[in-house]
Design a protein around this motif. Sequence first.
Motif, PDB file in Angstrom:
ATOM      1  N   ALA A 164      49.392  42.486  38.162  1.00 49.07           N
ATOM      2  CA  ALA A 164      49.326  41.030  38.177  1.00 49.07           C
ATOM      3  C   ALA A 164      47.934  40.560  38.587  1.00 49.07           C
ATOM      4  CB  ALA A 164      50.384  40.471  39.126  1.00 49.07           C
ATOM      5  N   GLY A 165      47.341  41.238  39.567  1.00 49.54           N
ATOM      6  CA  GLY A 165      45.991  40.882  39.999  1.00 49.54           C
ATOM      7  C   GLY A 165      44.959  41.141  38.920  1.00 49.54           C
ATOM      8  N   ALA A 166      45.068  42.287  38.241  1.00 46.34           N
ATOM      9  CA  ALA A 166      44.117  42.623  37.174  1.00 46.34           C
ATOM     10  C   ALA A 166      44.248  41.657  36.003  1.00 46.34           C
ATOM     11  CB  ALA A 166      44.332  44.059  36.716  1.00 46.34           C
ATOM     12  N   LEU A 167      45.452  41.237  35.683  1.00 46.23           N
ATOM     13  CA  LEU A 167      45.650  40.266  34.606  1.00 46.23           C
ATOM     14  C   LEU A 167      45.023  38.922  34.961  1.00 46.23           C
ATOM     15  CD1 LEU A 167      49.293  41.200  33.630  1.00 46.23           C
ATOM     16  CD2 LEU A 167      47.394  41.052  32.008  1.00 46.23           C
ATOM     17  N   ASP A 168      45.144  38.538  36.206  1.00 44.14           N
ATOM     18  CA  ASP A 168      44.498  37.307  36.662  1.00 44.14           C
ATOM     19  C   ASP A 168      42.985  37.387  36.464  1.00 44.14           C
ATOM     20  OD1 ASP A 168      44.422  34.748  37.846  1.00 44.14           O
ATOM     21  OD2 ASP A 168      43.946  35.608  39.793  1.00 44.14           O
ATOM     22  N   ARG A 169      42.423  38.563  36.759  1.00 45.33           N
ATOM     23  CA  ARG A 169      40.982  38.737  36.624  1.00 45.33           C
ATOM     24  C   ARG A 169      40.535  38.700  35.156  1.00 45.33           C
ATOM     25  NH1 ARG A 169      37.147  40.767  40.070  1.00 45.33           N
ATOM     26  NH2 ARG A 169      35.074  40.548  39.148  1.00 45.33           N
ATOM     27  N   ILE A 170      41.256  39.384  34.267  1.00 47.78           N
ATOM     28  CA  ILE A 170      40.822  39.375  32.867  1.00 47.78           C
ATOM     29  C   ILE A 170      41.033  38.008  32.228  1.00 47.78           C
ATOM     30  CG2 ILE A 170      41.223  41.856  32.641  1.00 47.78           C
ATOM     31  CD1 ILE A 170      43.618  41.211  30.844  1.00 47.78           C
ATOM     32  N   LEU A 171      41.991  37.241  32.735  1.00 49.75           N
ATOM     33  CA  LEU A 171      42.150  35.865  32.260  1.00 49.75           C
ATOM     34  C   LEU A 171      40.920  35.036  32.626  1.00 49.75           C
ATOM     35  CD1 LEU A 171      43.737  33.488  31.068  1.00 49.75           C
ATOM     36  CD2 LEU A 171      44.858  33.221  33.314  1.00 49.75           C
ATOM     37  N   GLU A 172      40.473  35.144  33.875  1.00 52.70           N
ATOM     38  CA  GLU A 172      39.274  34.427  34.307  1.00 52.70           C
ATOM     39  C   GLU A 172      38.061  34.828  33.462  1.00 52.70           C
ATOM     40  OE1 GLU A 172      38.741  35.302  38.416  1.00 52.70           O
ATOM     41  OE2 GLU A 172      40.447  34.082  39.076  1.00 52.70           O
ATOM     42  N   MET A 173      37.903  36.117  33.237  1.00 53.36           N
ATOM     43  CA  MET A 173      36.767  36.609  32.467  1.00 53.36           C
ATOM     44  C   MET A 173      36.822  36.119  31.015  1.00 53.36           C
ATOM     45  SD  MET A 173      36.590  40.537  33.861  1.00 53.36           S
ATOM     46  CE  MET A 173      35.204  40.948  32.815  1.00 53.36           C
ATOM     47  N   VAL A 208      48.325  32.363  25.495  1.00 50.15           N
ATOM     48  CA  VAL A 208      49.290  33.470  25.591  1.00 50.15           C
ATOM     49  C   VAL A 208      48.908  34.406  26.731  1.00 50.15           C
ATOM     50  CG1 VAL A 208      50.242  35.488  24.414  1.00 50.15           C
ATOM     51  CG2 VAL A 208      49.911  33.353  23.158  1.00 50.15           C
ATOM     52  N   LEU A 209      47.609  34.696  26.876  1.00 47.22           N
ATOM     53  CA  LEU A 209      47.147  35.539  27.986  1.00 47.22           C
ATOM     54  C   LEU A 209      47.490  34.902  29.322  1.00 47.22           C
ATOM     55  CD1 LEU A 209      45.613  37.849  29.313  1.00 47.22           C
ATOM     56  CD2 LEU A 209      43.465  36.703  28.701  1.00 47.22           C
ATOM     57  N   ALA A 210      47.305  33.591  29.428  1.00 48.23           N
ATOM     58  CA  ALA A 210      47.653  32.884  30.670  1.00 48.23           C
ATOM     59  C   ALA A 210      49.153  32.978  30.952  1.00 48.23           C
ATOM     60  CB  ALA A 210      47.228  31.416  30.574  1.00 48.23           C
ATOM     61  N   GLU A 211      49.958  32.890  29.899  1.00 44.32           N
ATOM     62  CA  GLU A 211      51.411  33.022  30.064  1.00 44.32           C
ATOM     63  C   GLU A 211      51.774  34.412  30.579  1.00 44.32           C
ATOM     64  OE1 GLU A 211      52.960  32.267  26.221  1.00 44.32           O
ATOM     65  OE2 GLU A 211      52.577  30.101  26.269  1.00 44.32           O
ATOM     66  N   GLU A 212      51.151  35.421  30.009  1.00 40.90           N
ATOM     67  CA  GLU A 212      51.440  36.791  30.416  1.00 40.90           C
ATOM     68  C   GLU A 212      51.027  37.038  31.869  1.00 40.90           C
ATOM     69  OE1 GLU A 212      53.152  38.970  28.729  1.00 40.90           O
ATOM     70  OE2 GLU A 212      53.343  37.650  26.996  1.00 40.90           O
ATOM     71  N   ALA A 213      49.858  36.513  32.257  1.00 39.53           N
ATOM     72  CA  ALA A 213      49.394  36.676  33.636  1.00 39.53           C
ATOM     73  C   ALA A 213      50.338  35.973  34.614  1.00 39.53           C
ATOM     74  CB  ALA A 213      47.975  36.125  33.779  1.00 39.53           C
ATOM     75  N   ALA A 214      50.797  34.774  34.244  1.00 44.43           N
ATOM     76  CA  ALA A 214      51.718  34.027  35.113  1.00 44.43           C
ATOM     77  C   ALA A 214      53.065  34.729  35.213  1.00 44.43           C
ATOM     78  CB  ALA A 214      51.892  32.609  34.573  1.00 44.43           C
ATOM     79  N   ALA A 215      53.545  35.242  34.079  1.00 45.56           N
ATOM     80  CA  ALA A 215      54.837  35.941  34.087  1.00 45.56           C
ATOM     81  C   ALA A 215      54.768  37.194  34.952  1.00 45.56           C
ATOM     82  CB  ALA A 215      55.234  36.305  32.656  1.00 45.56           C
ATOM     83  N   ALA A 216      53.665  37.929  34.848  1.00 42.74           N
ATOM     84  CA  ALA A 216      53.506  39.138  35.654  1.00 42.74           C
ATOM     85  C   ALA A 216      53.494  38.808  37.144  1.00 42.74           C
ATOM     86  CB  ALA A 216      52.218  39.858  35.260  1.00 42.74           C
ATOM     87  N   GLN A 217      52.783  37.754  37.506  1.00 43.79           N
ATOM     88  CA  GLN A 217      52.724  37.395  38.924  1.00 43.79           C
ATOM     89  C   GLN A 217      54.088  36.958  39.435  1.00 43.79           C
ATOM     90  OE1 GLN A 217      49.349  35.174  40.307  1.00 43.79           O
ATOM     91  NE2 GLN A 217      50.528  34.125  41.891  1.00 43.79           N
ATOM     92  N   CYS A 218      54.805  36.180  38.645  1.00 45.41           N
ATOM     93  CA  CYS A 218      56.140  35.734  39.064  1.00 45.41           C
ATOM     94  C   CYS A 218      57.085  36.921  39.242  1.00 45.41           C
ATOM     95  CB  CYS A 218      56.710  34.761  38.042  1.00 45.41           C
ATOM     96  SG  CYS A 218      55.938  33.130  38.044  1.00 45.41           S
ATOM     97  N   ALA A 219      57.045  37.852  38.310  1.00 44.30           N
ATOM     98  CA  ALA A 219      57.934  39.017  38.377  1.00 44.30           C
ATOM     99  C   ALA A 219      57.606  39.889  39.578  1.00 44.30           C
ATOM    100  CB  ALA A 219      57.833  39.829  37.085  1.00 44.30           C
TER     101      ALA A 219
END
Length: 356
Positions: free
Chosen positions: A211-220, A247-258
């Motif tokens: 979830a943290g790594a997805l947040d980072r690649i979204l920012e990048m 879609v990337l933002a959705e995936e990052a948010a879903a991962a963090q919620c899960a």
Amino acid sequence: MEQSETDSVLVNTVTRIFSELSTSDVINRAEKGEPQEQLWQALSETAIPWAWAPEEYGGAGLSVRECGPVVRLSGKYAVPAPLCETLISAWLLARTGCEVPTTSLTVAPVNSTGSVTLSADGRLHGVVYKVSYAAEAEQIIVIVPRDTEYAIVSVSKQEAQLSQGTNLAGEPLNDIRFNDLNVNIIKRCKHPRLVEAVHRVGALVRSLQMAGALDRILEMTVEYALERKQFGRPIAGFQAVQHNIAVLAEEAAAAQCAADNGLMQWAKFGIDDRRTEFAIAAAKIRCGEAAARGAKIAHQVHGAMGFAREYPLHQFTRRLWSWCDDFGSTSDWAVKLGYLVCREGSTALWPTVTAM
């Protein structure tokens, strides 16, 4: 999850350490085999690596929930040190009533392959596979099934025979062989399903890291899309790119919620509760799916730049791909989740889902 003042101080401290000592250059050097002693020293001074062990066992005594953001940040900064492995090992030692050494740790076994046995005179035999950071951790905590109990033993990396290996991200990933190794049993315990409990903790830790790594690649990806110009304007202005980033933002948010839900269920019910097991299975599956889809989109938006060694995107996407398989792959946990649903019966599914 809401943050208390204590949480904010912890997050700020960890963020400062990671931003200063887990830079792109540091990560590249670590992948070449250079131990990051300054980073580990800074973490040791905060006692964060042993945070999940109570103070009476030598840990920092932080709660499961308090330490969740730290684990997620370690993924966001691709921390090249056995921080998460030490957290898991310290939790295991405290759970079995063992004193926690303030050294870097990792735990074995982490999967169902391989086997280890302990003879009556205290000699360790066998092999375990794909143990994260075994080549860098000072001690390896080994769980050995023995009759109706478990024996917990500690082995230094100098005593064991370690393969030279890494995962896709260049992090140490080693097979360990024990050849008639004389060891001291630090604890005998009869905790039921101890290995399964460690497996669940490890899966949740990797989910939080993803979830943290997805947040980072979204920012990048957002930053790159705003800066990169094509046909006279930033590519962020093109509808197709906007759609992909959404879609990337959705995936990052879903991962963090899960992942956060798995953490909350653990904090609320304990690691052995079926509701926690269900939530962690769901988290590992959802984070694995998000990692696969999110990394693909990030590379699509970046184009050729995303594959350049000098550009840091790969430091996070390669970790996402590697962490998907740690402590059980996405498909392994999907099978487990299906079993859990069938075991409880159809009438329990909806109440279980809505209670989370």
